[in-house]
Motif scaffolding. Structure first.
Motif, short mmCIF file in Angstrom:
data_model
loop_
_atom_site.label_atom_id
_atom_site.label_comp_id
_atom_site.label_asym_id
_atom_site.label_seq_id
_atom_site.Cartn_x
_atom_site.Cartn_y
_atom_site.Cartn_z
N LEU A 1 -1.83 2.20 -5.75
CA LEU A 1 -2.12 3.52 -5.19
C LEU A 1 -1.70 4.58 -6.20
O LEU A 1 -0.52 4.71 -6.51
CB LEU A 1 -1.38 3.70 -3.87
CG LEU A 1 -1.57 5.01 -3.13
CD1 LEU A 1 -3.03 5.24 -2.78
CD2 LEU A 1 -0.73 5.04 -1.86
N PRO B 1 -1.48 8.98 1.71
CA PRO B 1 -1.10 7.57 1.56
C PRO B 1 -0.81 6.85 2.87
O PRO B 1 -1.26 5.72 3.07
CB PRO B 1 0.15 7.65 0.68
CG PRO B 1 0.00 8.90 -0.10
CD PRO B 1 -0.69 9.86 0.83
N THR C 1 9.07 3.78 -3.60
CA THR C 1 8.88 2.56 -4.37
C THR C 1 10.20 2.05 -4.92
O THR C 1 11.20 2.79 -4.96
CB THR C 1 7.93 2.80 -5.56
OG1 THR C 1 8.51 3.76 -6.45
CG2 THR C 1 6.57 3.29 -5.10
N ALA D 1 5.52 -0.80 -3.19
CA ALA D 1 5.55 0.25 -2.17
C ALA D 1 5.92 -0.25 -0.79
O ALA D 1 5.73 0.47 0.20
CB ALA D 1 4.20 0.96 -2.12
N ALA E 1 2.53 1.59 -6.26
CA ALA E 1 2.17 3.01 -6.34
C ALA E 1 2.68 3.58 -7.65
O ALA E 1 3.67 3.11 -8.23
CB ALA E 1 2.76 3.78 -5.16
N CYS F 1 1.92 10.58 -6.59
CA CYS F 1 2.12 10.20 -5.19
C CYS F 1 3.52 9.66 -4.94
O CYS F 1 3.95 9.59 -3.79
CB CYS F 1 1.07 9.20 -4.73
SG CYS F 1 1.19 7.57 -5.49
N THR F 2 4.26 9.32 -6.01
CA THR F 2 5.63 8.82 -5.83
C THR F 2 6.67 9.92 -6.00
O THR F 2 7.87 9.65 -5.88
CB THR F 2 5.93 7.69 -6.84
OG1 THR F 2 5.97 8.22 -8.16
CG2 THR F 2 4.90 6.58 -6.75
#
Length: 272
Positions: free
Chosen positions: A106, A207, A223, A229, A236, A240-241
């Motif tokens: 992701l 997500p 993560t 994830a 991921a 997005c993290t």
């Protein structure tokens, strides 16, 4: 046809992941919006990516994508809408089609959960995220399109071509979806439109919406050091993290996520 790894997102993190999956000899499909829709594409100058000061965002993305293509990564333009795990493989719907892979990376950027009033309650009862998937259900009827993505007007035009009466709202700030058992109307920025269906067209799914059960921390995907994830076979990388929201960080995380996703897919294949 299935793939070893499916990468969601075509920015630096996703492209780095795809390159590193291929470096491990595994097949990879990258699903993303057109490169021109990536926020980095519009950057006139990038000075904090090591070794390439002064490059434009478009130049960096183009070079990274060419690298991935040259390594044998395959690409699909589209938006991932849902994902489900079955018999050890992930099945991801992109538009009206479904693609499967042994592992997923992701890397869709910083997408927060920000549902509109009425959106969750009326999902599947008039609320849709894909015009080409569900548009035929509304032929000859009134629909509203809430366009937050670059391609939203194209999807609205598709709805008009198949016979829908479309009310288009361009990047509305305040919206609510109204109805009882089904959608009846929308109110956006003080304007009301009667509608049997409403299409909410965002650049990407949040997500936790795409992968129910995904752990979040302060709105970002949580993560471990392997970029795993918390769901089987899901990794991921990138914005997005969480921060810092920098290209170098995204590329590094993409490398780790891609390597571990490839290893996961290989291990699952051996056990099958």
């Amino acid at each position: 046809m299935g793939w070893d790894v499916l990468v969601i997102g075509g920015g630096p993190a996703g492209l780095s992941a795809a390159i590193n999956v291929r470096a491990r000899g595994r097949s990879v499909l990258t699903v993303s919006n057109p490169p021109e829709e990536n926020p980095l594409w519009r950057s006139a100058r990038v000075d904090n990516y090591p070794g390439l000061p002064g490059a434009t965002g478009a130049e960096l993305l183009t070079a990274m994508r060419r690298h991935a293509e040259g390594a044998g990564a395959e690409f699909l333009t589209g938006k991932a809408l849902s994902a489900a795990l079955s018999a050890g493989r992930w099945y991801v719907s992109v538009g009206s089609d479904v693609y499967d892979a042994g592992a997923v990376v992701l890397a869709a950027g910083a997408v927060r959960d920000a549902k509109l009033p009425g959106e969750a309650e009326l999902l599947g009862r008039g609320v849709s995220y894909c015009a080409t998937c569900d548009g035929m259900l509304y032929r000859g009827r009134n629909v509203a399109v809430l366009g937050y993505s670059e391609s939203a007007r194209e999807e609205a035009a598709f709805l008009e071509r198949i016979g829908c009466s479309v009310r288009y709202f361009h990047r509305p700030r305040r919206c609510a979806i109204l109805g009882g058992d089904r959608v009846e109307a929308v109110e956006c920025d003080g304007e009301r439109a009667e509608a049997d269906g409403v299409f909410i067209l965002r650049p990407a799914m949040a997500p936790a919406e795409l992968f129910p059960g995904l752990a979040l921390e302060d709105g970002y995907v949580k993560t471990d050091r392997r970029m795993a994830a918390g769901l089987p076979g899901v990794f991921a990388a990138g914005d997005c993290t969480g921060g810092p929201l920098q290209i170098a960080k995204a590329v590094g995380e993409g490398l780790i996520a891609g390597q571990n996703a490839a290893a996961y897919a290989a291990a699952a294949e051996r056990e099958a």
